[in-house]
Write a protein that holds these residues in place. Structure first.
Motif, PDB file in Angstrom:
ATOM      1  N   SER A 121      -4.022 -57.033 -41.342  1.00  0.00           N
ATOM      2  CA  SER A 121      -4.633 -58.274 -41.819  1.00  0.00           C
ATOM      3  C   SER A 121      -4.125 -58.551 -43.229  1.00  0.00           C
ATOM      4  O   SER A 121      -4.323 -57.733 -44.141  1.00  0.00           O
ATOM      5  CB  SER A 121      -6.156 -58.157 -41.826  1.00  0.00           C
ATOM      6  OG  SER A 121      -6.728 -59.265 -42.485  1.00  0.00           O
ATOM      7  N   PHE A 122      -3.471 -59.686 -43.398  1.00  0.00           N
ATOM      8  CA  PHE A 122      -2.960 -60.066 -44.710  1.00  0.00           C
ATOM      9  C   PHE A 122      -3.955 -60.920 -45.487  1.00  0.00           C
ATOM     10  O   PHE A 122      -3.651 -61.402 -46.573  1.00  0.00           O
ATOM     11  CB  PHE A 122      -1.640 -60.843 -44.552  1.00  0.00           C
ATOM     12  CG  PHE A 122      -0.519 -60.005 -44.009  1.00  0.00           C
ATOM     13  CD1 PHE A 122       0.315 -59.302 -44.854  1.00  0.00           C
ATOM     14  CD2 PHE A 122      -0.316 -59.894 -42.642  1.00  0.00           C
ATOM     15  CE1 PHE A 122       1.341 -58.518 -44.356  1.00  0.00           C
ATOM     16  CE2 PHE A 122       0.708 -59.127 -42.125  1.00  0.00           C
ATOM     17  CZ  PHE A 122       1.547 -58.430 -42.985  1.00  0.00           C
ATOM     18  N   ARG A 123      -5.137 -61.130 -44.936  1.00  0.00           N
ATOM     19  CA  ARG A 123      -6.081 -62.078 -45.530  1.00  0.00           C
ATOM     20  C   ARG A 123      -7.093 -61.439 -46.477  1.00  0.00           C
ATOM     21  O   ARG A 123      -7.747 -62.150 -47.236  1.00  0.00           O
ATOM     22  CB  ARG A 123      -6.836 -62.816 -44.420  1.00  0.00           C
ATOM     23  CG  ARG A 123      -5.937 -63.708 -43.584  1.00  0.00           C
ATOM     24  CD  ARG A 123      -6.701 -64.389 -42.483  1.00  0.00           C
ATOM     25  NE  ARG A 123      -5.862 -65.349 -41.758  1.00  0.00           N
ATOM     26  CZ  ARG A 123      -6.251 -66.065 -40.726  1.00  0.00           C
ATOM     27  NH1 ARG A 123      -7.484 -65.921 -40.285  1.00  0.00           N
ATOM     28  NH2 ARG A 123      -5.441 -66.900 -40.131  1.00  0.00           N
ATOM     29  N   THR A 124      -7.252 -60.118 -46.425  1.00  0.00           N
ATOM     30  CA  THR A 124      -8.309 -59.534 -47.239  1.00  0.00           C
ATOM     31  C   THR A 124      -7.993 -58.082 -47.555  1.00  0.00           C
ATOM     32  O   THR A 124      -6.917 -57.571 -47.233  1.00  0.00           O
ATOM     33  CB  THR A 124      -9.659 -59.659 -46.526  1.00  0.00           C
ATOM     34  OG1 THR A 124     -10.690 -59.241 -47.418  1.00  0.00           O
ATOM     35  CG2 THR A 124      -9.704 -58.827 -45.266  1.00  0.00           C
ATOM     36  N   HIS A 150      -3.837 -55.187 -45.603  1.00  0.00           N
ATOM     37  CA  HIS A 150      -2.578 -55.210 -46.346  1.00  0.00           C
ATOM     38  C   HIS A 150      -2.807 -54.824 -47.802  1.00  0.00           C
ATOM     39  O   HIS A 150      -1.948 -54.195 -48.419  1.00  0.00           O
ATOM     40  CB  HIS A 150      -1.958 -56.608 -46.263  1.00  0.00           C
ATOM     41  CG  HIS A 150      -0.689 -56.763 -47.037  1.00  0.00           C
ATOM     42  ND1 HIS A 150       0.459 -56.067 -46.720  1.00  0.00           N
ATOM     43  CD2 HIS A 150      -0.382 -57.530 -48.123  1.00  0.00           C
ATOM     44  CE1 HIS A 150       1.413 -56.410 -47.556  1.00  0.00           C
ATOM     45  NE2 HIS A 150       0.928 -57.281 -48.428  1.00  0.00           N
ATOM     46  N   ARG A 151      -3.991 -55.194 -48.343  1.00  0.00           N
ATOM     47  CA  ARG A 151      -4.308 -54.873 -49.739  1.00  0.00           C
ATOM     48  C   ARG A 151      -5.394 -53.808 -49.788  1.00  0.00           C
ATOM     49  O   ARG A 151      -6.358 -53.859 -49.037  1.00  0.00           O
ATOM     50  CB  ARG A 151      -4.791 -56.127 -50.483  1.00  0.00           C
ATOM     51  CG  ARG A 151      -3.711 -57.155 -50.694  1.00  0.00           C
ATOM     52  CD  ARG A 151      -4.217 -58.270 -51.609  1.00  0.00           C
ATOM     53  NE  ARG A 151      -5.199 -59.113 -50.965  1.00  0.00           N
ATOM     54  CZ  ARG A 151      -6.461 -59.244 -51.370  1.00  0.00           C
ATOM     55  NH1 ARG A 151      -6.902 -58.573 -52.404  1.00  0.00           N
ATOM     56  NH2 ARG A 151      -7.288 -60.056 -50.729  1.00  0.00           N
ATOM     57  N   LYS A 202      -3.042 -65.630 -53.962  1.00  0.00           N
ATOM     58  CA  LYS A 202      -1.895 -65.339 -53.108  1.00  0.00           C
ATOM     59  C   LYS A 202      -0.579 -65.788 -53.737  1.00  0.00           C
ATOM     60  O   LYS A 202       0.466 -65.175 -53.518  1.00  0.00           O
ATOM     61  CB  LYS A 202      -2.077 -66.010 -51.749  1.00  0.00           C
ATOM     62  CG  LYS A 202      -3.175 -65.399 -50.897  1.00  0.00           C
ATOM     63  CD  LYS A 202      -3.248 -66.051 -49.528  1.00  0.00           C
ATOM     64  CE  LYS A 202      -4.316 -65.407 -48.682  1.00  0.00           C
ATOM     65  NZ  LYS A 202      -4.412 -66.039 -47.331  1.00  0.00           N
ATOM     66  N   LYS A 203      -0.617 -66.899 -54.486  1.00  0.00           N
ATOM     67  CA  LYS A 203       0.625 -67.410 -55.067  1.00  0.00           C
ATOM     68  C   LYS A 203       1.169 -66.484 -56.147  1.00  0.00           C
ATOM     69  O   LYS A 203       2.358 -66.166 -56.168  1.00  0.00           O
ATOM     70  CB  LYS A 203       0.393 -68.809 -55.634  1.00  0.00           C
ATOM     71  CG  LYS A 203       0.112 -69.868 -54.572  1.00  0.00           C
ATOM     72  CD  LYS A 203      -0.033 -71.240 -55.209  1.00  0.00           C
ATOM     73  CE  LYS A 203      -0.272 -72.301 -54.133  1.00  0.00           C
ATOM     74  NZ  LYS A 203      -0.450 -73.656 -54.737  1.00  0.00           N
ATOM     75  N   THR A 204       0.292 -66.071 -57.060  1.00  0.00           N
ATOM     76  CA  THR A 204       0.738 -65.207 -58.157  1.00  0.00           C
ATOM     77  C   THR A 204       0.638 -63.731 -57.812  1.00  0.00           C
ATOM     78  O   THR A 204       1.183 -62.891 -58.534  1.00  0.00           O
ATOM     79  CB  THR A 204      -0.105 -65.483 -59.402  1.00  0.00           C
ATOM     80  OG1 THR A 204      -1.482 -65.144 -59.133  1.00  0.00           O
ATOM     81  CG2 THR A 204      -0.027 -66.959 -59.789  1.00  0.00           C
ATOM     82  N   PRO A 212     -14.367 -73.024 -57.875  1.00  0.00           N
ATOM     83  CA  PRO A 212     -15.092 -73.597 -56.728  1.00  0.00           C
ATOM     84  C   PRO A 212     -14.215 -73.762 -55.495  1.00  0.00           C
ATOM     85  O   PRO A 212     -14.695 -73.615 -54.362  1.00  0.00           O
ATOM     86  CB  PRO A 212     -15.562 -74.956 -57.264  1.00  0.00           C
ATOM     87  CG  PRO A 212     -15.708 -74.747 -58.734  1.00  0.00           C
ATOM     88  CD  PRO A 212     -14.597 -73.807 -59.113  1.00  0.00           C
ATOM     89  N   GLY A 213     -12.919 -74.048 -55.676  1.00  0.00           N
ATOM     90  CA  GLY A 213     -12.026 -74.212 -54.534  1.00  0.00           C
ATOM     91  C   GLY A 213     -11.759 -72.936 -53.762  1.00  0.00           C
ATOM     92  O   GLY A 213     -11.172 -72.979 -52.676  1.00  0.00           O
ATOM     93  N   ASP A 214     -12.182 -71.786 -54.300  1.00  0.00           N
ATOM     94  CA  ASP A 214     -12.007 -70.509 -53.592  1.00  0.00           C
ATOM     95  C   ASP A 214     -13.154 -70.239 -52.613  1.00  0.00           C
ATOM     96  O   ASP A 214     -13.104 -69.273 -51.859  1.00  0.00           O
ATOM     97  CB  ASP A 214     -11.945 -69.353 -54.599  1.00  0.00           C
ATOM     98  CG  ASP A 214     -10.773 -69.480 -55.546  1.00  0.00           C
ATOM     99  OD1 ASP A 214      -9.669 -69.803 -55.066  1.00  0.00           O
ATOM    100  OD2 ASP A 214     -10.960 -69.264 -56.759  1.00  0.00           O
TER     101      ASP A 214
END
Length: 302
Positions: A121-124, A150-151, A202-204, A212-214
């Motif tokens: 899983s690359f999401r969490t 993955h992390r 994910k970008k950095t 709030p957008g998270d």
């Protein structure tokens, strides 16, 4: 009663087909059946055999028997890769049948094809994935598949899974409990934002303070989301509703309708109260106060 029902069905089906033919339209089932009928022709099969030599079909667990027959005719002498997960076969619309996925998987492996199990899983991160594995292993039984994260890092001190219950007397109705739940969620998220809880970007590929957008709130139905949105806006967290629902039933639409009613009839006290109690109005009031404070500060500086 069965003969009468069959006759009634035939009459209705005939009428619908005539209307579709007259209007020159096809529905989804017509497209499937028509494609299958066309592929019975050897010339059509030859044409597509020359055009496509490899197929990749995603979300294969949602394939239905007609689509399976179409694929069988298209892939007789081609390369074929299917991607699917039996655990995600939860819809069942348009006759989707997970057994189609199982039969194709067995057919591919029996002919020398490979089965690749994707577990990462690359999401969490690991703490959350471990909780997910522990929760779903006893629920899914023999179709459960452990995931690997993955992390390894957990970006903050908050437990990855938290469960809360609303305890209330039997005479407390569902809307009241829902508002208590919404207020609790709003306060919890506001505290996380105020604490600048770190999240993984994910970008950095680095940690940064939570925004709030998270935040994403998922609900089985559309109904509670408006209540959650009001609670979030009341503590200063902006809200964006994504997908589904009735546009005219949203808080913004209701507020606009109440405002129009009041402008058309200033004696409509109910419309005025609806406008004044709106979270949108409270947010505007806060913005106005902030502008007044900034202007007063500028005047003082002069």
């Amino acid at each position: 009663m069965l003969p009468a029902l069959q006759e009634a069905f035939s009459l209705v089906q005939k009428h619908i087909n005539q209307e579709k033919h007259r209007s020159r339209v096809l529905d989804f089932a017509d497209l499937e059946v028509g494609a299958l009928r066309a592929l019975q022709d050897e010339q059509v099969q030859f044409y597509y055999a020359q055009r496509w030599q490899a197929f990749l079909v995603d979300e294969f667990q949602d394939t239905n028997p007609v689509q399976s027959e179409i694929l069988q005719l298209l892939t007789q002498n081609t390369l074929l890769t299917i991607v699917g997960d039996a655990k995600q076969s939860i819809y069942g619309f348009r006759r989707a049948d997970v057994e189609v996925f199982h039969s194709w998987r067995d057919r591919i492996t029996s002919c020398g094809g490979n089965e690749e199990i994707l577990t990462t899983s690359f999401r969490t991160h690991k703490l959350l994935v471990d909780d997910i594995n522990n929760i779903f292993a006893p629920l899914l039984g023999n179709i459960h598949q452990n995931l690997d994260a993955h992390r390894a890092d957990c970006p903050n001190s908050y437990p990855p899974v938290q469960v809360y219950t609303v305890q209330a007397e039997s005479d407390i109705n569902k809307p009241q409990r829902l508002r208590v739940e919404a207020c609790h969620i709003a306060e919890l998220l506001k505290q996380m934002l105020d604490d600048q809880t770190p999240v993984y970007d994910k970008k950095t590929q680095m940690l940064r303070p939570m925004l709030p957008g998270d935040i994403a709130i998922l609900s089985r139905t559309w109904e509670p989301l408006e209540v959650y949105g009001e609670a979030l806006e009341s503590v200063g967290i902006p809200v964006a509703l994504a997908g589904g629902g009735n546009l005219l039933a949203t808080r913004e639409a209701k507020d606009g309708w109440a405002l129009l009613r009041f402008l058309a009839d200033p004696s409509d006290d109910l419309a005025l109260v609806a406008v004044l109690r709106s979270p949108q109005n409270l947010r505007i009031d806060k913005l106005n106060k902030k502008c007044i404070e900034m202007n007063q500060q500028k005047t003082g500086d002069r």
